[in-house]
Design an enzyme around this catalytic site. Structure first.
Site, PDB file in Angstrom:
ATOM      1  N   CYS A  36      -4.325 -30.055   9.540  1.00 42.81           N
ATOM      2  CA  CYS A  36      -5.214 -30.763  10.445  1.00 42.81           C
ATOM      3  C   CYS A  36      -6.565 -30.782   9.732  1.00 42.81           C
ATOM      4  O   CYS A  36      -7.075 -29.732   9.358  1.00 42.81           O
ATOM      5  CB  CYS A  36      -5.322 -29.984  11.757  1.00 42.81           C
ATOM      6  SG  CYS A  36      -6.687 -30.533  12.776  1.00 42.81           S
TER       7      CYS A  36
ATOM      8  N   CYS B  96     -11.739 -28.950  14.870  1.00 37.70           N
ATOM      9  CA  CYS B  96     -10.543 -28.518  15.606  1.00 37.70           C
ATOM     10  C   CYS B  96     -10.738 -27.061  16.029  1.00 37.70           C
ATOM     11  O   CYS B  96     -10.980 -26.184  15.198  1.00 37.70           O
ATOM     12  CB  CYS B  96      -9.306 -28.654  14.726  1.00 37.70           C
ATOM     13  SG  CYS B  96      -7.832 -27.913  15.450  1.00 37.70           S
TER      14      CYS B  96
ATOM     15  N   ASP C  25      17.062  -0.945  -5.834  1.00 36.24           N
ATOM     16  CA  ASP C  25      17.352  -2.221  -5.179  1.00 36.24           C
ATOM     17  C   ASP C  25      16.715  -3.363  -5.973  1.00 36.24           C
ATOM     18  O   ASP C  25      15.631  -3.827  -5.666  1.00 36.24           O
ATOM     19  CB  ASP C  25      16.782  -2.178  -3.754  1.00 36.24           C
ATOM     20  CG  ASP C  25      17.394  -3.254  -2.878  1.00 36.24           C
ATOM     21  OD1 ASP C  25      18.328  -3.932  -3.344  1.00 36.24           O
ATOM     22  OD2 ASP C  25      16.930  -3.412  -1.739  1.00 36.24           O
TER      23      ASP C  25
ATOM     24  N   CYS D 249      -5.583 -30.176  18.539  1.00 31.95           N
ATOM     25  CA  CYS D 249      -6.570 -31.231  18.821  1.00 31.95           C
ATOM     26  C   CYS D 249      -5.957 -32.622  18.767  1.00 31.95           C
ATOM     27  O   CYS D 249      -6.650 -33.625  18.965  1.00 31.95           O
ATOM     28  CB  CYS D 249      -7.749 -31.128  17.855  1.00 31.95           C
ATOM     29  SG  CYS D 249      -7.306 -31.623  16.179  1.00 31.95           S
TER      30      CYS D 249
ATOM     31  N   TYR E 280      20.858   3.410 -15.964  1.00 32.95           N
ATOM     32  CA  TYR E 280      21.514   4.575 -15.362  1.00 32.95           C
ATOM     33  C   TYR E 280      22.976   4.765 -15.745  1.00 32.95           C
ATOM     34  O   TYR E 280      23.649   5.621 -15.190  1.00 32.95           O
ATOM     35  CB  TYR E 280      21.406   4.513 -13.841  1.00 32.95           C
ATOM     36  CG  TYR E 280      21.731   3.152 -13.257  1.00 32.95           C
ATOM     37  CD1 TYR E 280      23.003   2.627 -13.333  1.00 32.95           C
ATOM     38  CD2 TYR E 280      20.737   2.398 -12.636  1.00 32.95           C
ATOM     39  CE1 TYR E 280      23.301   1.393 -12.816  1.00 32.95           C
ATOM     40  CE2 TYR E 280      21.020   1.150 -12.105  1.00 32.95           C
ATOM     41  CZ  TYR E 280      22.308   0.655 -12.199  1.00 32.95           C
ATOM     42  OH  TYR E 280      22.593  -0.577 -11.694  1.00 32.95           O
TER      43      TYR E 280
ATOM     44  N   LYS F 296      19.586   4.689  -5.525  1.00 31.89           N
ATOM     45  CA  LYS F 296      20.232   3.386  -5.707  1.00 31.89           C
ATOM     46  C   LYS F 296      19.112   2.356  -5.728  1.00 31.89           C
ATOM     47  O   LYS F 296      18.518   2.033  -4.703  1.00 31.89           O
ATOM     48  CB  LYS F 296      21.199   3.119  -4.558  1.00 31.89           C
ATOM     49  CG  LYS F 296      22.005   1.851  -4.755  1.00 31.89           C
ATOM     50  CD  LYS F 296      23.117   1.761  -3.723  1.00 31.89           C
ATOM     51  CE  LYS F 296      23.994   0.540  -3.947  1.00 31.89           C
ATOM     52  NZ  LYS F 296      23.284  -0.722  -3.960  1.00 31.89           N
TER      53      LYS F 296
ATOM     54  N   GLU G 157      21.515  10.242  -7.572  1.00 30.04           N
ATOM     55  CA  GLU G 157      20.321   9.520  -8.035  1.00 30.04           C
ATOM     56  C   GLU G 157      20.017   8.345  -7.116  1.00 30.04           C
ATOM     57  O   GLU G 157      20.877   7.927  -6.335  1.00 30.04           O
ATOM     58  CB  GLU G 157      20.540   9.035  -9.475  1.00 30.04           C
ATOM     59  CG  GLU G 157      21.726   8.114  -9.612  1.00 30.04           C
ATOM     60  CD  GLU G 157      22.253   7.991 -11.042  1.00 30.04           C
ATOM     61  OE1 GLU G 157      22.455   9.025 -11.696  1.00 30.04           O
ATOM     62  OE2 GLU G 157      22.471   6.857 -11.481  1.00 30.04           O
TER      63      GLU G 157
ATOM     64  N   CYS H 297      -1.772 -32.720  15.224  1.00 27.09           N
ATOM     65  CA  CYS H 297      -2.167 -31.324  15.396  1.00 27.09           C
ATOM     66  C   CYS H 297      -1.809 -30.847  16.802  1.00 27.09           C
ATOM     67  O   CYS H 297      -2.181 -31.487  17.785  1.00 27.09           O
ATOM     68  CB  CYS H 297      -3.672 -31.177  15.163  1.00 27.09           C
ATOM     69  SG  CYS H 297      -4.272 -29.522  15.555  1.00 27.09           S
TER      70      CYS H 297
ATOM     71  N   LYS I  11      24.306   4.429   1.628  1.00 27.05           N
ATOM     72  CA  LYS I  11      23.298   3.440   2.003  1.00 27.05           C
ATOM     73  C   LYS I  11      22.366   3.974   3.085  1.00 27.05           C
ATOM     74  O   LYS I  11      22.824   4.534   4.078  1.00 27.05           O
ATOM     75  CB  LYS I  11      23.985   2.166   2.524  1.00 27.05           C
ATOM     76  CG  LYS I  11      24.932   1.545   1.504  1.00 27.05           C
ATOM     77  CD  LYS I  11      24.212   0.607   0.583  1.00 27.05           C
ATOM     78  CE  LYS I  11      24.272  -0.786   1.171  1.00 27.05           C
ATOM     79  NZ  LYS I  11      23.727  -1.770   0.239  1.00 27.05           N
TER      80      LYS I  11
HETATM   81  S1  IVH Z   1      26.279   3.038 -11.055  1.00 26.11           S
HETATM   82  C1  IVH Z   1      30.509   1.849 -12.391  1.00 26.11           C
HETATM   83  N1  IVH Z   1      23.880   3.804 -10.378  1.00 26.11           N
HETATM   84  O1  IVH Z   1      24.365  -0.727  -7.117  1.00 26.11           O
HETATM   85  C2  IVH Z   1      29.248   2.347 -11.776  1.00 26.11           C
HETATM   86  N2  IVH Z   1      24.576   1.637  -9.698  1.00 26.11           N
HETATM   87  O2  IVH Z   1      27.411  -1.689  -5.894  1.00 26.11           O
HETATM   88  C3  IVH Z   1      28.114   1.445 -12.055  1.00 26.11           C
HETATM   89  N3  IVH Z   1      22.844   0.371  -8.505  1.00 26.11           N
HETATM   90  O3  IVH Z   1      26.085  -3.031  -9.048  1.00 26.11           O
HETATM   91  C4  IVH Z   1      27.047   1.490 -11.054  1.00 26.11           C
HETATM   92  N4  IVH Z   1      21.281   1.925  -8.598  1.00 26.11           N
HETATM   93  O4  IVH Z   1      23.617  -2.787  -9.478  1.00 26.11           O
HETATM   94  C5  IVH Z   1      24.785   2.816 -10.296  1.00 26.11           C
HETATM   95  N5  IVH Z   1      21.751   4.632  -9.899  1.00 26.11           N
HETATM   96  C6  IVH Z   1      22.654   3.642  -9.835  1.00 26.11           C
HETATM   97  C7  IVH Z   1      22.381   2.423  -9.204  1.00 26.11           C
HETATM   98  C8  IVH Z   1      23.373   1.427  -9.147  1.00 26.11           C
HETATM   99  C9  IVH Z   1      21.580   0.692  -8.188  1.00 26.11           C
HETATM  100  C10 IVH Z   1      23.461  -0.908  -8.157  1.00 26.11           C
HETATM  101  C11 IVH Z   1      24.235  -1.548  -9.268  1.00 26.11           C
HETATM  102  C12 IVH Z   1      25.612  -1.771  -8.736  1.00 26.11           C
HETATM  103  C13 IVH Z   1      25.448  -1.594  -7.273  1.00 26.11           C
HETATM  104  C14 IVH Z   1      26.640  -0.900  -6.656  1.00 26.11           C
END
Ligand code: IVH
Length: 709
Positions: A466, A471, A135, A451, A244, A133, A131, A448, A354
């Site tokens: 300014c 100017c 941000d 000028c 999640y 990640k 799934e 400035c 990542k």
């Molecule tokens: S699972 C024990 N699933 O990524 C497992 N984390 O360093 C719990 N994050 O602190 C995390 N999307 O804030 C999980 N689909 C996802 C995520 C997710 C973002 C973040 C979360 C966590 C960090 C992992």
């Protein structure tokens, strides 16, 4: 979450309530209707009623509850918006520590992770749930007896700050959820609060217009927003959330099941357990009304398929409405998760993959001070060139003096730079730890740089200006802004030509763009017949730009693209503003006293009106073509459009702008009010739904381009 018959029922009730107001007798029906529409809007992103209709229902409930305060319930949709300020955010313990994930950066890391997992479980092949990640800012929520009882930030993983009131401002987080249907009395669930790219852009635009500090990325915006003391302001930030993970739950019989060994998933028989795989837990959350990555996730067997899905998703990254920085790979079977257990830092059953970094470190080697069109003097950091996600960054705005002080930036410093999606690069922070001692404090100029007149700073403002209106820098910058892409979009003009023509005295103000002496220009080196023709056509074409572009192009202080659109929609003709009071202007959406005063001042100034009259005489469009359907571009005439899936030729925003430019309208969901659904690749539920309504025309991106030709 809602069955077909429930949907029909709630829709019918909503229609009835829109015709005839609810009473104390059917207040709960009204609440259920509102909850349903919030879910359609915030979780499914697929509303069934318009925003105004929703507002009408919401106002009914507010009025009823005001009349009968005894009928207010804790989880009423009105109870999200807390009015009392958060005094402080007490520190509380998570039920289960929030561990972080181990990171991987390439295929080999993932293959290695899979090999270890297979060795530890003695299996040939493992099923994974993959799934995005997200941000944003991580949170943990507790639901007790089907009600949201606590929301906490991640903090140090063991303890976090209790931010329940602010969490309630996130509309995709339900205030109540029927966990009891799954035999659950209490659940701790985890997720991520996000700010969409669009909301973030709008937020920074507003901050920039007000001369306030902008934020480096949507992640900082989300985590900062969760700590605002005033819940009403939090609500305004339009935060979203994905949930999640279920880290802990107790059953109605009192059994405890958690990530931790002492209450492990082996405590509960497969029959009693509400879910036995991670993907089932996502499904449960989805069915309970949460926005879980149910649609985004994929369950696959073997690491090859995992890698494939990660790659596929990385390609989509820029098209998503929110930021993701990678993928998370989780062993799907919860008993296997238990077997694998944890190290002291992270679970062995999950790993983060990542994506290519959008951050980099480099040296700040110097500072230049630029004078903008409003006279604001902006410090610009000159950097050792650094490659971030395919772009070389050499200079970055540092906005103002406070920004430099807050981030403690010095010449010679190593700085962390980030380019989040299509956001302009920002300096995230300096790194004082690695200073050598030779770094130099940045001194702000007193005069400035163009000028040489003295700079001034208004009370409560962060910007030095300014104030010499003659100017040169300001005059030139005003013209550069006017011709720029987001303003009048006069192609082939550009900053370099503006400066050149200004120095040759061919340009002196904005209207003189339209009376350029092309004969003189043709004598210049590099200006052949073709480039002159191009320039001439671009200037001529710009006369037909929609009103909001002209308003934005005028460079009125505090008026960014969003405000310009609001303004353009409010009038028939630009000269209507001369008759508007500060109060009239303040009645428009998102326009406060400061912005209203600035707009008012602009249109009361005779010199500005003279300039507008000259532009009108030169043939520029001064009218709101939506209100006056006389535009030559009005080919789409009030037709409604919605885009779904990935477009190949146009960016989504470009496509939407084209619709508006041609007199059409964008709507947010598929309904009988929709005329055209334009489908790109991988179109989903919207397409399915549109097929069922025979008045909706489903067309391709090419058909759309043909339509507006
Ligand atoms: S699972 C024990 N699933 O990524 C497992 N984390 O360093 C719990 N994050 O602190 C995390 N999307 O804030 C999980 N689909 C996802 C995520 C997710 C973002 C973040 C979360 C966590 C960090 C992992």
């Amino acid at each position: 979450m809602y069955s077909a018959s429930q949907i029909q029922h709630l829709e019918k009730i909503s229609r009835a309530l829109l015709k005839k107001n609810a009473t104390a007798g059917n207040i709960e029906e009204l609440r259920n209707a509102l909850r349903f529409h919030e879910y359609r809007y915030y979780v499914l992103n697929d509303p069934l009623i318009s925003d105004t209709e929703y507002d009408q229902l919401y106002k009914q409930l507010e009025a009823l509850e005001k009349e009968h305060p005894e009928l207010i319930t804790k989880n009423s949709p009105t109870q999200r918006v807390g009015s009392t300020l958060n005094a402080s955010f007490p520190t509380v313990q998570h039920l289960v520590p929030m561990l972080s994930l181990d990171n991987s950066y390439n295929e080999d890391d993932l293959i290695d992770f899979d090999r270890k997992a297979r060795e530890n479980t003695r299996l040939d092949i493992i099923e994974y749930c993959v799934e995005p990640k997200f941000d944003g800012a991580s949170i943990s929520l507790i639901y007790e007896d089907d009600e949201l009882s606590r929301g906490v930030t991640r903090g140090n993983g063991v303890e976090g700050e209790e931010i329940t009131t602010n969490i309630k401002q996130v509309r995709s987080i339900p205030l109540s959820a029927k966990f009891s249907d799954y035999n659950i009395q209490l659940a701790e669930i985890r997720g991520e609060v996000l700010m969409s790219k669009k909301s973030f852009k709008k937020y920074n635009e507003l901050m920039e217009e007000e001369g306030l500090p902008v934020l480096a990325n949507p992640r900082n915006a989300a985590s900062g927003s969760l700590r605002i003391k005033d819940p009403k302001l939090v609500a305004k930030r339009s935060l979203e959330a994905f949930l999640y993970h279920v880290s802990y739950y107790t059953t109605l019989e009192g059994k405890k099941v958690s990530d931790e060994k002492d209450h492990s998933k082996e405590n509960i028989s497969k029959k009693e357990a509400p879910f036995i795989t991670h993907s089932e837990s996502l499904r449960m959350l989805w069915d309970l009304g949460f926005r879980s990555p149910e649609k985004e996730k994929k369950v696959v067997k073997g690491i090859d398929k995992v890698i494939e899905y990660c790659k596929e998703y990385e390609k989509k990254r820029d098209d998503l409405p929110y930021e993701i920085d990678g993928m998370v790979i989780k062993v799907n079977d919860l008993v296997l998760q238990d077997q694998l257990g944890m190290t002291s830092h992270h679970p062995r059953w999950a790993i983060a993959f990542k994506f290519k970094a959008r951050q980099g470190t480099t040296k700040l080697i110097g500072v230049e001070f630029n004078v903008g069109r409003t006279g604001a003097v902006t410090p610009v950091a000159k950097l050792d060139p650094v490659h971030i996600g395919g772009v070389t960054v050499t200079s970055i705005s540092m906005h103002n003096e406070d920004y430099i002080k807050e981030k403690d930036l010095r010449i010679g410093d190593t700085v962390l730079v980030e380019r989040a999606g299509d956001v302009i690069p920002q300096i995230v922070k300096s790194m004082p730890e690695v200073r050598k001692g030779s770094e130099k404090i940045i001194h702000y100029p007193k005069n400035c740089p163009v000028c040489n007149s003295e700079l001034f700073k208004e009370e409560g403002e962060a910007v030095w200006r300014c104030i010499n209106i003659e100017c040169e820098a300001q005059v030139v910058e005003k013209i550069i802004h006017f011709v720029s892409k987001d303003a009048m979009d006069i192609k082939h003009f550009g900053a370099a030509n503006v400066i050149k023509f200004y120095e040759m005295k061919l340009l002196k103000d904005i209207p003189s763009i339209y009376t350029l002496d092309f004969e003189k220009i043709s004598e210049l080196e590099g200006f052949g017949k073709k480039s002159i023709d191009n320039l001439r056509t671009a200037i001529e074409d710009s006369k037909q730009q929609p009103l909001h572009r002209l308003i934005y192009a005028l460079g009125i202080r505090y008026v960014g693209e969003t405000t310009a659109k609001t303004l353009a929609n409010a009038v028939k003709d630009i000269f209507d503003f001369s008759a508007m009071s500060i109060e009239d202007l303040q009645n428009l959406e998102d326009i406060g006293i400061k912005v209203a005063t600035s707009i008012y001042g602009f249109f009361q100034n005779d010199d500005n009106i003279q300039i507008l009259k000259r532009l009108q005489d030169l043939g520029l469009n001064m009218k709101n073509t939506k209100k006056q359907s006389s535009s030559s571009l009005n080919t789409l005439q009030e037709q409604t459009f919605l885009f779904t899936g990935t477009l190949n030729k146009l960016k989504r925003t470009e496509a939407e702008e084209l619709v508006e430019k041609h007199g059409g309208k964008i709507v947010s969901g598929v309904s009988s009010k929709l005329n055209y659904l334009v489908v790109g690749e991988d179109a989903g539920s919207k397409l399915e739904k549109a097929k069922k309504i025979n008045t909706v025309k489903v067309i391709s991106e090419d058909d759309f381009l043909e339509l507006i030709k």
